[in-house]
Write a protein that holds these residues in place. Structure first.
Motif, short mmCIF file in Angstrom:
data_model
loop_
_atom_site.label_atom_id
_atom_site.label_comp_id
_atom_site.label_asym_id
_atom_site.label_seq_id
_atom_site.Cartn_x
_atom_site.Cartn_y
_atom_site.Cartn_z
N ILE A 211 0.83 -1.20 0.00
CA ILE A 211 0.00 0.00 0.00
C ILE A 211 0.87 1.25 0.00
O ILE A 211 0.59 2.22 -0.70
N SER A 212 1.94 1.22 0.77
CA SER A 212 2.89 2.34 0.79
C SER A 212 3.82 2.26 -0.41
O SER A 212 3.78 1.29 -1.19
N HIS A 213 4.68 3.27 -0.55
CA HIS A 213 5.67 3.30 -1.62
C HIS A 213 7.06 3.33 -0.99
O HIS A 213 7.21 3.30 0.23
N SER A 214 8.09 3.44 -1.84
CA SER A 214 9.43 3.61 -1.31
C SER A 214 9.59 5.02 -0.76
O SER A 214 8.76 5.90 -1.01
N VAL A 215 10.65 5.28 -0.01
CA VAL A 215 10.90 6.62 0.52
C VAL A 215 11.07 7.63 -0.63
O VAL A 215 10.48 8.70 -0.62
N ARG A 347 22.49 20.44 -2.67
CA ARG A 347 22.19 19.24 -1.89
C ARG A 347 22.47 18.00 -2.73
O ARG A 347 22.15 17.96 -3.92
N ASP A 348 23.05 17.00 -2.08
CA ASP A 348 23.29 15.70 -2.72
C ASP A 348 22.38 14.66 -2.07
O ASP A 348 22.42 14.46 -0.84
N PHE A 349 21.58 14.00 -2.88
CA PHE A 349 20.67 12.95 -2.41
C PHE A 349 21.24 11.58 -2.82
O PHE A 349 21.79 11.42 -3.92
N SER A 350 21.04 10.60 -2.00
CA SER A 350 21.25 9.20 -2.38
C SER A 350 20.09 8.38 -1.82
O SER A 350 19.65 8.62 -0.69
N PHE A 351 19.60 7.43 -2.59
CA PHE A 351 18.42 6.68 -2.17
C PHE A 351 18.42 5.30 -2.83
O PHE A 351 19.02 5.08 -3.88
N TYR A 352 17.74 4.36 -2.18
CA TYR A 352 17.62 3.02 -2.74
C TYR A 352 16.40 2.33 -2.15
O TYR A 352 15.84 2.76 -1.13
N HIS A 353 15.98 1.26 -2.79
CA HIS A 353 14.93 0.40 -2.23
C HIS A 353 15.09 -1.02 -2.74
O HIS A 353 15.62 -1.26 -3.84
N LEU A 354 14.64 -1.97 -1.94
CA LEU A 354 14.57 -3.39 -2.29
C LEU A 354 13.17 -3.88 -1.98
O LEU A 354 12.65 -3.61 -0.88
#
Length: 448
Positions: A211-215, A347-354
């Motif tokens: 139901i939710s998504h990744s960040v 700003r530098d962003f880094s993100f990931y999901h599994l």
């Protein structure tokens, strides 16, 4: 002693001799006749063989002529069909197809319940209609389609009114290529999804196993033009779009550019690389980008003297499928800039999901996702938290992570029931922890 007449004996001898000669002559005549007849038979056989060969040649020629006639008939039929199609495309008269054949109406919606902690976006145990969308698809002519979507209820929207979603014209096989190239070049004009990453393709009620998504949850719908297609194991999409959220105006000439290229490594493994720039946005009139990130959009964070801001992004996605399950994920980075004369707000962003999904039966499945985002210097990221606190409250989030575990049950092909619990934690630039944003959710998804 018996009596013997010499004359009689001589006569008998002559008779016997003549008989023998006649027999020999008769035998010679029989052999000559046999040879003559055998020769005649051989001549007849040779004549029959030549006649059979001639007949076979005539039959083959007749067969070839018949096949040629059939090919000519087929070619004539195809030519007639092409002429009919051309006449249909040029004609200003109504299409021959009925309205039901030319127009497809579909839709989907979630009927949801959210119960979040006190700093969650839904702290009051709310029943909601979630991400309800209506779609229309009309065939204008062969390979040309008009596609539209209405957002009846959008989870991220603070407006209760109906919103325009997608509205575009698709030109399939825009160059009229043949064979394996017929899917290589397709053209899309209008308002459509920003082709960045893979999550936006599966973030809505019926496609999302949770139901939710990744960040990070990168998505957006914008006006522009897009080329897309595939060939063998490769696929691509590239779009030039306005970049801002306004439906009526673009307040800067610089455009958003997004592209994705995919490769099917095996039947089970797919990879894709996405790149994007939002273009320079007017801080006063554009105010925000169309691309969403962290359940907010890119906004200027500089002083009042900031006139332009922008962001660039890159992301690598993968998906691996097996019978009854899948594992997919992504890693990406983003860079924010503005022209604030009072300081550097980069700003530098880094993100990931599994994300993993496994079927427990033909109808029941288990799904889980873990995702995280870090921002050097902090950024106003809402996540599952209340926007009044984390977007408009002046606090900047430096790190945010989310873990979701859910169970789904397909009642039938068009109805699914899902439940999920999500834990979310983070840190702010002032040293405070982000907490009390966990949530429980249940949803019934339907489509037609």
């Amino acid at each position: 002693m018996a009596y013997s007449n010499p004359r009689t004996k001589g006569t008998l001898s002559r008779v016997l001799s003549c008989s023998l000669c006649l027999a020999i002559a008769s035998s010679a005549l029989s052999n000559d006749d046999l040879e003559r007849r055998l020769s005649e038979l051989a001549t007849q056989n040779e004549t029959l063989l030549k006649l059979a060969q001639q007949q076979q040649a005539e039959i083959a020629a007749l067969k070839q002529r018949l096949e040629s006639l059939e090919s000519e008939d087929q070619a004539q039929e195809l030519a007639i069909q092409d002429l009919q199609d051309s006449a249909f495309q040029r004609s200003a008269a109504p299409a021959r197809k009925s309205l039901n054949e030319r127009l497809i109406v579909s839709g989907e919606a979630g009927l949801a319940f959210f119960a979040g902690e006190k700093n969650n976006e839904f702290p009051n145990e709310e029943f909601r209609v979630d991400d309800a969308r209506l779609f229309l698809e009309a065939e204008l002519s062969r390979g040309i389609y008009l596609v539209g979507g209405l957002e009846l209820f959008r989870r991220e929207s603070d407006d209760e009114g109906i919103e325009v979603g997608s509205l575009f014209v698709d030109f399939e096989n825009a160059l009229g290529l043949e064979g394996e190239l017929d899917r290589l070049v397709n053209l899309r004009l209008g308002r459509f999804d920003i082709p960045f990453g893979e999550e936006y393709l599966n973030r809505y009620v019926m496609q999302n196993p949770l139901i939710s998504h990744s960040v990070a949850d990168l998505w957006g719908i914008d006006q522009g033009v897009e080329l897309y297609g595939d060939l063998d194991r490769f696929s691509y999409a590239v779009a030039v779009q306005n970049g801002n959220t306004s439906l009526l105006r673009d307040f800067d000439s610089d455009k958003s550019i997004a592209g994705r290229i995919g490769y099917q490594v095996t039947n089970e493994l797919d990879l894709s690389l996405s790149l994007m720039r939002t273009g320079d946005l007017d801080a006063a009139r554009d105010q925000q980008s169309e691309l969403w990130i962290g359940n907010v959009v890119f906004v200027p964070i500089g002083s009042d003297q900031t006139t332009q801001f922008s962001a660039e992004l890159a992301q690598l996605d993968f998906s691996y499928l097996w019978e009854g399950g899948s594992l997919l994920g992504a890693y990406g980075e983003a860079w924010y800039h503005d022209d604030d004369p009072l300081g550097d707000n980069g700003r530098d962003f880094s993100f990931y999901h599994l994300e993993a999904r496994q079927s427990l039966s033909d109808q029941l499945y288990l799904a889980a996702r873990f995702s995280s985002m870090e921002v050097d210097g902090g950024y106003p990221i809402a996540g599952n938290g209340a926007r009044s606190i984390y977007l408009f409250g002046g606090t900047l989030t430096e790190q945010l992570e989310r873990a979701s575990l859910g169970l789904g049950y397909w009642i039938n092909d068009d109805t699914v029931m899902k439940v999920e619990y999500t834990i979310e934690n983070g840190e702010q630039t002032d040293g405070n922890k982000r907490q009390d944003t966990d949530q429980f959710a249940a949803e019934l998804g339907v489509r037609f």
